[in-house]
Write a protein that holds these residues in place. Structure first.
Motif, PDB file in Angstrom:
ATOM      1  N   PHE A  12     -41.764  20.878 -16.666  1.00  0.00           N
ATOM      2  CA  PHE A  12     -40.814  19.958 -16.335  1.00  0.00           C
ATOM      3  C   PHE A  12     -39.679  20.088 -16.978  1.00  0.00           C
ATOM      4  O   PHE A  12     -38.880  18.985 -17.036  1.00  0.00           O
ATOM      5  CB  PHE A  12     -41.702  18.675 -16.490  1.00  0.00           C
ATOM      6  N   GLY A  13     -39.383  21.261 -17.404  1.00  0.00           N
ATOM      7  CA  GLY A  13     -37.944  21.345 -18.113  1.00  0.00           C
ATOM      8  C   GLY A  13     -37.684  20.209 -19.238  1.00  0.00           C
ATOM      9  O   GLY A  13     -36.435  19.846 -19.040  1.00  0.00           O
ATOM     10  N   ASP A  14     -38.644  19.768 -19.986  1.00  0.00           N
ATOM     11  CA  ASP A  14     -38.545  18.460 -20.422  1.00  0.00           C
ATOM     12  C   ASP A  14     -37.656  18.572 -22.058  1.00  0.00           C
ATOM     13  O   ASP A  14     -38.430  19.351 -22.963  1.00  0.00           O
ATOM     14  CB  ASP A  14     -40.018  18.115 -20.709  1.00  0.00           C
ATOM     15  N   PHE A  15     -36.714  18.354 -21.912  1.00  0.00           N
ATOM     16  CA  PHE A  15     -35.579  18.456 -22.955  1.00  0.00           C
ATOM     17  C   PHE A  15     -35.137  17.043 -23.273  1.00  0.00           C
ATOM     18  O   PHE A  15     -34.002  16.887 -22.616  1.00  0.00           O
ATOM     19  CB  PHE A  15     -34.763  19.442 -23.021  1.00  0.00           C
ATOM     20  N   GLN A  16     -35.668  15.882 -23.962  1.00  0.00           N
ATOM     21  CA  GLN A  16     -35.165  14.606 -24.094  1.00  0.00           C
ATOM     22  C   GLN A  16     -33.745  14.778 -24.733  1.00  0.00           C
ATOM     23  O   GLN A  16     -33.674  15.342 -25.733  1.00  0.00           O
ATOM     24  CB  GLN A  16     -35.987  13.657 -24.278  1.00  0.00           C
ATOM     25  N   THR A  17     -32.682  13.953 -24.056  1.00  0.00           N
ATOM     26  CA  THR A  17     -31.436  13.912 -24.967  1.00  0.00           C
ATOM     27  C   THR A  17     -31.423  13.046 -25.897  1.00  0.00           C
ATOM     28  O   THR A  17     -31.802  11.875 -25.638  1.00  0.00           O
ATOM     29  CB  THR A  17     -30.453  13.635 -23.811  1.00  0.00           C
ATOM     30  N   PRO A  18     -30.972  13.387 -27.256  1.00  0.00           N
ATOM     31  CA  PRO A  18     -31.035  12.468 -28.082  1.00  0.00           C
ATOM     32  C   PRO A  18     -29.857  11.323 -28.071  1.00  0.00           C
ATOM     33  O   PRO A  18     -28.781  11.872 -27.373  1.00  0.00           O
ATOM     34  CB  PRO A  18     -30.510  13.298 -29.349  1.00  0.00           C
ATOM     35  N   LEU A  19     -30.201  10.202 -28.438  1.00  0.00           N
ATOM     36  CA  LEU A  19     -29.243   9.020 -28.089  1.00  0.00           C
ATOM     37  C   LEU A  19     -27.984   9.295 -28.444  1.00  0.00           C
ATOM     38  O   LEU A  19     -27.016   8.972 -27.885  1.00  0.00           O
ATOM     39  CB  LEU A  19     -29.887   7.604 -28.744  1.00  0.00           C
ATOM     40  N   PRO A  20     -27.750   9.927 -29.772  1.00  0.00           N
ATOM     41  CA  PRO A  20     -26.352  10.006 -30.216  1.00  0.00           C
ATOM     42  C   PRO A  20     -25.570  10.943 -29.279  1.00  0.00           C
ATOM     43  O   PRO A  20     -24.337  10.603 -28.918  1.00  0.00           O
ATOM     44  CB  PRO A  20     -26.283  10.734 -31.705  1.00  0.00           C
ATOM     45  N   LEU A  21     -26.260  11.991 -28.747  1.00  0.00           N
ATOM     46  CA  LEU A  21     -25.498  12.808 -27.708  1.00  0.00           C
ATOM     47  C   LEU A  21     -25.114  11.869 -26.469  1.00  0.00           C
ATOM     48  O   LEU A  21     -24.053  12.205 -25.807  1.00  0.00           O
ATOM     49  CB  LEU A  21     -26.310  14.005 -27.270  1.00  0.00           C
ATOM     50  N   ALA A  22     -26.192  11.338 -25.789  1.00  0.00           N
ATOM     51  CA  ALA A  22     -25.960  10.657 -24.587  1.00  0.00           C
ATOM     52  C   ALA A  22     -24.675   9.513 -24.926  1.00  0.00           C
ATOM     53  O   ALA A  22     -23.950   9.221 -23.910  1.00  0.00           O
ATOM     54  CB  ALA A  22     -27.300   9.823 -24.237  1.00  0.00           C
ATOM     55  N   ARG A  23     -24.867   9.117 -26.131  1.00  0.00           N
ATOM     56  CA  ARG A  23     -23.568   7.818 -26.366  1.00  0.00           C
ATOM     57  C   ARG A  23     -22.244   8.641 -26.446  1.00  0.00           C
ATOM     58  O   ARG A  23     -21.299   8.164 -25.863  1.00  0.00           O
ATOM     59  CB  ARG A  23     -23.949   7.096 -27.776  1.00  0.00           C
ATOM     60  N   GLU A  24     -22.389   9.716 -26.915  1.00  0.00           N
ATOM     61  CA  GLU A  24     -20.879  10.675 -27.288  1.00  0.00           C
ATOM     62  C   GLU A  24     -20.377  10.898 -25.644  1.00  0.00           C
ATOM     63  O   GLU A  24     -19.195  10.920 -25.387  1.00  0.00           O
ATOM     64  CB  GLU A  24     -21.175  12.069 -27.862  1.00  0.00           C
ATOM     65  N   VAL A  25     -21.631  11.391 -24.955  1.00  0.00           N
ATOM     66  CA  VAL A  25     -21.179  11.707 -23.429  1.00  0.00           C
ATOM     67  C   VAL A  25     -20.445  10.512 -22.697  1.00  0.00           C
ATOM     68  O   VAL A  25     -19.341  10.507 -22.304  1.00  0.00           O
ATOM     69  CB  VAL A  25     -22.523  12.161 -22.614  1.00  0.00           C
ATOM     70  N   CYS A  26     -21.221   9.380 -22.932  1.00  0.00           N
ATOM     71  CA  CYS A  26     -20.454   8.202 -22.256  1.00  0.00           C
ATOM     72  C   CYS A  26     -19.177   7.752 -22.776  1.00  0.00           C
ATOM     73  O   CYS A  26     -18.493   7.184 -22.022  1.00  0.00           O
ATOM     74  CB  CYS A  26     -21.658   6.832 -22.263  1.00  0.00           C
TER      75      CYS A  26
END
Ligand SMILES: C[S@@+](CC[C@H](N)C(=O)[O-])C[C@H]1O[C@@H](n2cnc3c(N)ncnc32)[C@H](O)[C@@H]1O
Length: 541
Positions: free
Chosen positions: A9-23
């Protein structure tokens, strides 16, 4: 330790700090959203970061994994976004994306990080997380059966979303392999995907995902056709792009600005680049000298073989490091694709028995190109492979250096399929062409074409774009090049020189299998037409 399911399932969950940086970067780029869609939301870090950033938007997430869906719902509740969000268990491949995207009104942001796995990896583990069988890029022939038909699930998903958008205004912001971002953009640019603007922001996948992959945030605005270029930023916080990639003809180039400056060096290469011999059985086929008349294979077996079908072999690291005196040999079972290999039972019985003793390994070769072929069949084989002189280059090294390779003890040297080469009858021709290819203008032009972080930096398609004549002029080698061209035309009937586009020099020589075969180092009419189509030239009638 990766579990089977995590791989499938190609499962690499994005860490929250990275998701925040993207946003944060999205907001800095002026992205706004009434609706945020996360097609494979996992445990919801992107939905949470989006909830914090786009405080009035509606959030919709899906994932195939029910446990993740529940976790995402809890996470959204914790940040007070439960009322404006919905998270549902759903297989991306069966979702009706057309209806979903076309019936959603308002400013749309498609955000996330689709699965990191290829179709062949899923198939190899007998997994089912695949789209229905379809050749979605419309590949034909060998390309459809070899590496080119292997695709990343995320590539399929991104293209699926672009198709479903049908030019609707939206922002796509997805973490993916940089190669996938490029493929998606190429697809969209070539298929009326209406990308108004695009950019890539590199991320450190080793730091964030523990995966040494060249990855990025792909940011694309859809809705109208814009320039077929994308700025590439070295990080999510970089203020300025380091380079601008783009579409040039049919192909992407790494540095479109440098490319446009040097595009006069592109054209119809007069010679056909060849890839080295392909056998997919290195353990048996590649050997080193042991005691007299004996050779050691990569399985550690020492065997006594006739030397008739053994040829010196170089690999890409040899070429990259300048080790042009081969230390290995390869068993060459055919002179041309399709030759009868069973004649070896008479001509080289010890070699035949050796190959027979490993028959199962050959039969287990994964690639379908060997199906229905002679036992121990090769690819990348033809008279050109037996040319005494070659100009060869590694396909896997980013700064290509072209090496002149001559015969060893009267035998032509072979390259493996990580290398590409041009075949020559005469050393002087090979030396001049190598000088042209290693010249500063050629290197600079190649650098504008070659992307960082790709496994195979150099390909036949790329090498075919080199206009040797224009490069020779620019490198101050025009006079020598024109002399070579003249010599070649004059003597092509007498000596089997490298073949120019408009010639069809043929001769007859004795093949490995004892048969007589025509020599043809150059390009077929089909080769010429394909390349000419690609660079927009008229082919000779
Ligand atoms: C790379 S992870 C990223 C998860 C999430 N987007 C994030 O950024 O953390 C890929 C996700 O895709 C999900 N996935 C894989 N195949 C899927 C499919 N066919 N349909 C829906 N989700 C899928 C996995 O369960 C996993 O959560």
């Amino acid at each position: 330790m990766k579990t089977k399911a995590r791989i499938e399932f190609g499962d690499f969950q994005t860490p929250l700090p990275l998701a925040r940086e993207v946003c944060r970067r999205l907001r800095a780029e002026g992205v706004t959203a009434d609706v945020v869609i996360e097609p494979t939301c996992g445990c919801g870090t992107f939905l949470v970061a989006a909830a914090e950033t786009f405080t009035h938007s509606t959030l919709r997430g899906w994932d195939i994994n029910q446990t993740y869906v529940e976790e995402a719902a809890v996470a959204l509740k914790q940040v007070g976004a439960a009322k404006r969000s919905s998270v549902v268990s759903q297989d991306f491949f069966t979702h009706d994306w057309e209806t979903e995207l076309q019936t959603t009104s308002g400013r749309l942001l498609i955000l996330g990080n689709p699965p990191w796995v290829t179709n062949s990896a899923v198939s190899a583990m007998n997994g089912s997380n695949l789209p229905t069988k379809e050749n979605f890029l419309g590949l034909r022939g060998l390309a459809a059966r070899t590496g080119k038909s292997n695709f990343d699930i995320s590539e399929w998903m991104l293209i699926r979303l672009v198709r479903a958008l049908r030019g609707r205004e939206a922002t796509i912001a997805m973490l993916c392999k940089t190669a996938i971002a490029r493929k998606m953009l190429r697809y969209a640019w070539q298929n009326d995907g209406r990308i108004a603007k695009a950019a890539l922001y590199r991320i450190d996948a080793t730091e964030h995902f523990g995966a040494s992959i060249d990855a990025c945030l792909l940011l694309a605005r859809t809705g109208s056709a814009g320039p077929e270029t994308a700025d590439v930023f070295d990080s999510l916080s970089a203020a300025k792009p380091s380079v601008r990639m783009g579409l040039a003809g049919q192909d992407l180039v790494a540095d479109i600005v440098a490319y446009r400056r040097m595009r006069h060096l592109e054209g119809l290469c007069p010679f056909q680049w060849r890839s080295g011999v392909k056998h997919d059985c290195a353990g048996v086929m590649e050997l080193r000298s042991a005691k007299v008349g004996h050779f050691e294979n990569k399985l550690g077996e020492v065997v006594e073989l006739e030397t008739k079908n053994l040829y010196p072999l170089l690999k890409c690291t040899d070429l990259a490091n300048g080790h042009t005196i081969p230390e290995r040999f390869v068993v060459v079972t055919q002179r041309c694709v399709g030759d009868d290999t069973t004649v070896m039972a008479d001509t080289v019985p010890r070699t035949w028995r050796y190959l027979q003793s490993h028959r199962k390994k050959f039969e287990a070769r994964g690639s379908s190109i060997y199906k229905g072929r002679m036992p121990f069949a090769l690819f990348g084989i033809g008279d050109y492979a037996f040319a005494p002189w070659k100009v060869a280059v590694s396909g896997l090294h980013r700064a290509p250096t072209f090496r002149v390779i001559g015969p060893v003890k009267g035998k032509p040297v072979f390259m493996d399929d990580t290398c590409y080469y041009l075949p020559f009858e005469q050393e002087s021709q090979a030396r001049l062409v190598a000088e042209i290819l290693n010249s500063a203008p050629c290197r600079q032009f190649l650098q504008s074409l070659i992307f960082t972080g790709v496994k195979r930096s150099v390909t036949v398609d790329l090498l075919q774009r080199l206009n040797l004549s224009a490069i020779a002029e620019e490198a101050g080698l025009g006079k020598q090049w024109r002399a070579l061209e003249r010599t070649d035309y004059k003597t092509s009937q007498l000596v089997p020189q490298l073949q120019l586009v408009m010639e069809s020099a043929k001769r007859t020589v004795k093949g490995v299998s004892g048969k007589h075969a025509p020599v043809r180092y150059g390009r077929s009419d089909k080769d010429v037409t394909q390349v000419a189509d690609k660079v927009g030239l008229q082919t000779p009638k």
